[in-house]
Design an enzyme around this catalytic site. Structure first.
Site, short mmCIF file in Angstrom:
data_model
loop_
_atom_site.label_atom_id
_atom_site.label_comp_id
_atom_site.label_asym_id
_atom_site.label_seq_id
_atom_site.Cartn_x
_atom_site.Cartn_y
_atom_site.Cartn_z
N GLN A 72 48.37 38.13 31.26
CA GLN A 72 47.23 38.41 30.40
C GLN A 72 46.30 39.41 31.08
OE1 GLN A 72 45.79 34.84 28.29
NE2 GLN A 72 47.50 33.71 29.14
N TYR A 73 44.99 39.20 31.01
CA TYR A 73 44.07 40.14 31.66
C TYR A 73 43.95 39.83 33.14
CZ TYR A 73 42.30 42.17 27.31
OH TYR A 73 42.19 42.85 26.13
N THR A 74 43.88 40.89 33.94
CA THR A 74 43.61 40.72 35.36
C THR A 74 42.73 41.87 35.83
OG1 THR A 74 44.58 40.22 37.52
CG2 THR A 74 45.60 41.98 36.23
N GLY A 162 53.85 43.63 40.13
CA GLY A 162 54.03 42.71 41.26
C GLY A 162 52.93 41.72 41.46
N CYS A 180 43.71 35.91 33.59
CA CYS A 180 44.99 35.27 33.22
C CYS A 180 44.83 34.20 32.16
CB CYS A 180 45.68 34.71 34.47
SG CYS A 180 46.00 35.96 35.72
#
Length: 224
Positions: A72-74, A162, A180
């Site tokens: 998701q978003y990070t 990664g 996340c």
């Protein structure tokens, strides 16, 4: 042999994606060997394939990049070590779940070099540390904070994107997203936990512990 690449300063996100894609294609075609690229980004947010618009709380704070990695978003930014893994997953068993679990175990092994007990959580990708000094959650369970995020993509069974490990980023920069998609847990870093670890220290730990988990000729080394 895996090539280790370390970039000084800050690397732009689109530049990094372009380089990763080119290297992954070259690995798949047999024109290049595997590589792990260690770098830092300027402050930015990335949206994985499962990102939800409501989880971007402050869209104007930093640049936002849509990416086709999982998750998701990070957040990425100075003080966070990003390790882009361009590895031949086909030669390591063609098991994507096992590969992601291997990345988690690698992070945990590297953190253990500094006596930090990283843990995994069911249903929450990444690596977490318990925070007994913080008030418990409403259900009475101990709070834990995320110290490392994981998100990969495969092309022709070669991985790219990664992991990211928080060494000493500005933790307030995570406030612009729901990291996340997890709302009930916080974010921490090695320095926030009281460990004066440098980026060079972490790089040495990552290099030293990588063979404990990954070995091309034998696939993934699973825990005993």
């Amino acid at each position: 042999m895996v090539e280790w690449i370390i970039s000084e300063g800050l690397t732009g996100y689109l530049e990094a994606v372009s380089e990763m894609e080119a290297r992954a294609d070259a690995i798949a075609a047999g024109r290049a060997g595997e590589a792990i690229w260690l770098l830092e980004h300027p402050p930015l947010y990335t949206a994985g394939t499962s990102a939800k618009p409501q989880d971007l709380a402050d869209p104007g704070r930093f640049p936002v990049f849509e990416t086709r990695r999982g998750g998701q978003y990070t957040y990425h930014g100075p003080g966070q070590r990003v390790a882009y893994v361009m590895l031949d997953v086909a030669a390591r068993g063609r098991d994507v779940r096992a590969f992601v679990e291997g990345l988690e175990r690698w992070v945990i092994a590297a953190l253990a070099e500094f006596n930090v007990a990283g843990q995994i959580r069911e249903g929450r990708v990444g690596v977490w540390v318990e925070r007994p000094e913080k008030p418990p959650l409403p259900d009475g369970t101990m709070r834990d904070d995320k110290i490392a995020a994981i998100g990969i993509r495969l092309r022709k069974w070669v991985s790219f994107h990664g992991i990211s490990i928080n060494v000493e980023p500005d933790l307030s920069h995570f406030d612009g997203i729901v990291p996340c998609g997890v709302r009930d847990h916080g974010i921490t870093s090695l320095v926030d936990l009281g460990y004066p670890v440098t980026m060079d220290d972490l790089d040495l730990a990552l290099k030293a512990t990588f063979p404990q988990v990954f070995h091309k000729s034998a696939g993934l080394r699973r825990p005993a």
